[in-house]
Design a protein around this motif. Structure first.
Motif, mmCIF file in Angstrom:
data_model
loop_
_atom_site.group_PDB
_atom_site.id
_atom_site.type_symbol
_atom_site.label_atom_id
_atom_site.label_comp_id
_atom_site.label_asym_id
_atom_site.label_seq_id
_atom_site.Cartn_x
_atom_site.Cartn_y
_atom_site.Cartn_z
ATOM 1 N N UNK A 62 3.825 -4.760 13.050
ATOM 2 C CA UNK A 62 3.382 -3.891 12.354
ATOM 3 C C UNK A 62 3.084 -4.203 11.170
ATOM 4 N N UNK A 63 2.274 -3.259 10.489
ATOM 5 C CA UNK A 63 1.748 -3.411 9.204
ATOM 6 C C UNK A 63 2.193 -2.170 8.367
ATOM 7 N N UNK A 64 2.687 -2.640 6.978
ATOM 8 C CA UNK A 64 3.268 -1.675 6.024
ATOM 9 C C UNK A 64 2.311 -1.709 4.913
ATOM 10 N N UNK A 65 1.450 -0.717 4.960
ATOM 11 C CA UNK A 65 0.486 -0.469 3.756
ATOM 12 C C UNK A 65 1.156 0.013 2.628
ATOM 13 N N UNK A 66 1.356 -0.844 1.511
ATOM 14 C CA UNK A 66 2.318 -0.201 0.424
ATOM 15 C C UNK A 66 1.549 -0.420 -1.106
ATOM 16 N N UNK A 67 1.433 0.611 -1.635
ATOM 17 C CA UNK A 67 0.739 0.686 -3.035
ATOM 18 C C UNK A 67 1.766 -0.201 -3.850
ATOM 19 N N UNK A 68 1.252 -0.736 -4.815
ATOM 20 C CA UNK A 68 1.767 -1.492 -6.118
ATOM 21 C C UNK A 68 2.798 -0.582 -6.649
ATOM 22 N N UNK A 69 2.497 0.713 -6.641
ATOM 23 C CA UNK A 69 3.372 1.380 -7.619
ATOM 24 C C UNK A 69 4.563 2.269 -6.698
ATOM 25 N N UNK A 70 4.843 1.742 -5.623
ATOM 26 C CA UNK A 70 5.522 2.338 -4.808
ATOM 27 C C UNK A 70 7.217 1.588 -4.771
#
Length: 331
Positions: free
Chosen positions: A88-96
């Protein structure tokens, strides 16, 4: 019991050293506590702060990719996606900021071979106000938009969402790579996550919302480093135009062109909002590039033996909630 998957956490970064310093420890704590095998990939988009030095010094175990020139959200995410090695890929913003147990209720979705991805609930950094929940789409004329956010307090209900936010989307890596990731037509940012999810829906896959998976988001923290508010707004409108041009065809496309001219362009010009003129011009100047991406989409649909249109998708998502007890958040 749903089986755990391995997770590649992909974090795009632009001048976000302070955000990484504050929120990356929470990400590591939460994925470690989940017991899943994982890797973290930070893609730095030619930052001018000391993000790269910070990551090399503080997190040598994190895979760091550095863009030579600033190329935008789509390009940065795609680099991380195609470097990823996990299920799986978790796309995650740096501000989360992920909250404890974030992954616990998400594994089950990937036991279904039709799942594309799942998104958790996004709330304010300091309170519990919901920023993002499940999305129900609708058409205003031929313009596609979110009708309302929704969730249910029934823990066994599976809820569709119109699209997965790029800020915290957990996605099947094989399917994500089959779609070829984000379309970089949308660089530097905005609407690429909506378009990717629409593409996935049209390929016959499903996007879900899981209310029990919670993260906090610092509003506008990852885009505040970019130019002026008017410029950001012009990019947003341009990319909304691109998304419709990609997924509408025939008479619907012609009708949409007429609608945006009469409803978006002319009224805004009359009240002095001239920034929209560039958005509108870019739609026509980039017609050839849009056509190339439409060809890519048609090839994907053909390979997956799918004839689903954007209208089918909207109807299917809306039909899925007809008999459910929902809590709606009007926009």
């Amino acid at each position: 019991m749903a089986g755990k998957k391995s997770v590649s956490i992909v974090i795009p970064n632009y001048n976000g050293k302070n955000l990484l310093q504050e929120y990356l420890p929470h990400t590591i704590d939460v994925i470690e506590a989940s017991g899943a095998n994982y890797e973290i990939i930070v893609v730095d988009d030619a930052s001018t702060d000391d993000s790269v030095t910070f990551m090399q010094t503080a997190y040598p175990q994190v895979k760091l990719l550095v863009n030579e020139v600033n190329s935008g959200f789509s390009h940065s995410c795609n680099r991380g996606i195609f470097e990823s090695k996990c299920d799986l890929v978790l796309l995650l913003n740096s501000d989360v900021k992920l909250l404890p147990g974030y992954f616990d209720e998400q594994w089950k979705y990937f036991d279904d071979p039709e799942t594309f991805g799942v998104q958790g609930r996004i709330i304010d950094m300091d309170g519990d106000r919901i920023q993002e929940a499940g999305r129900i789409p609708k058409f205003n004329g031929l313009k596609l938009k979110t009708d309302y956010f929704y969730y249910t307090e029934q823990p066994n209900d599976s809820l569709y969402t119109f699209y997965l936010m790029g800020a915290n989307a957990l996605i099947d890596a094989t399917k994500l790579k089959q779609t070829r990731g984000f379309y970089e037509l949308f660089s530097p940012f905005y609407c690429e996550d909506m378009e990717l999810s629409i593409r996935a829906w049209r390929l016959g896959w499903k996007c879900y919302y899981e209310h029990q998976s919670v993260c906090r988001h610092r509003v506008s923290a990852s885009t505040k480093n970019y130019k002026s508010a008017k410029w950001v707004k012009s990019v947003y409108y341009r990319n909304r135009f691109y998304m419709h041009a990609l997924h509408l065809d025939g008479l619907a496309l012609l009708g949409w062109y007429a609608q945006i001219t009469l409803v978006d362009l002319l009224p805004k010009l009359l009240v002095g909002q001239f920034w929209i003129w560039k958005s509108y011009l870019d739609l026509f100047k980039n017609h050839k590039l849009i056509s190339e991406y439409k060809t890519r989409l048609k090839d994907l649909l053909h390979k997956n033996n799918s004839r689903l249109s954007i209208f089918n998708i909207v109807n299917n998502i809306r039909a899925s909630v007809k008999d459910k007890a929902l809590i709606k958040i009007k926009l």
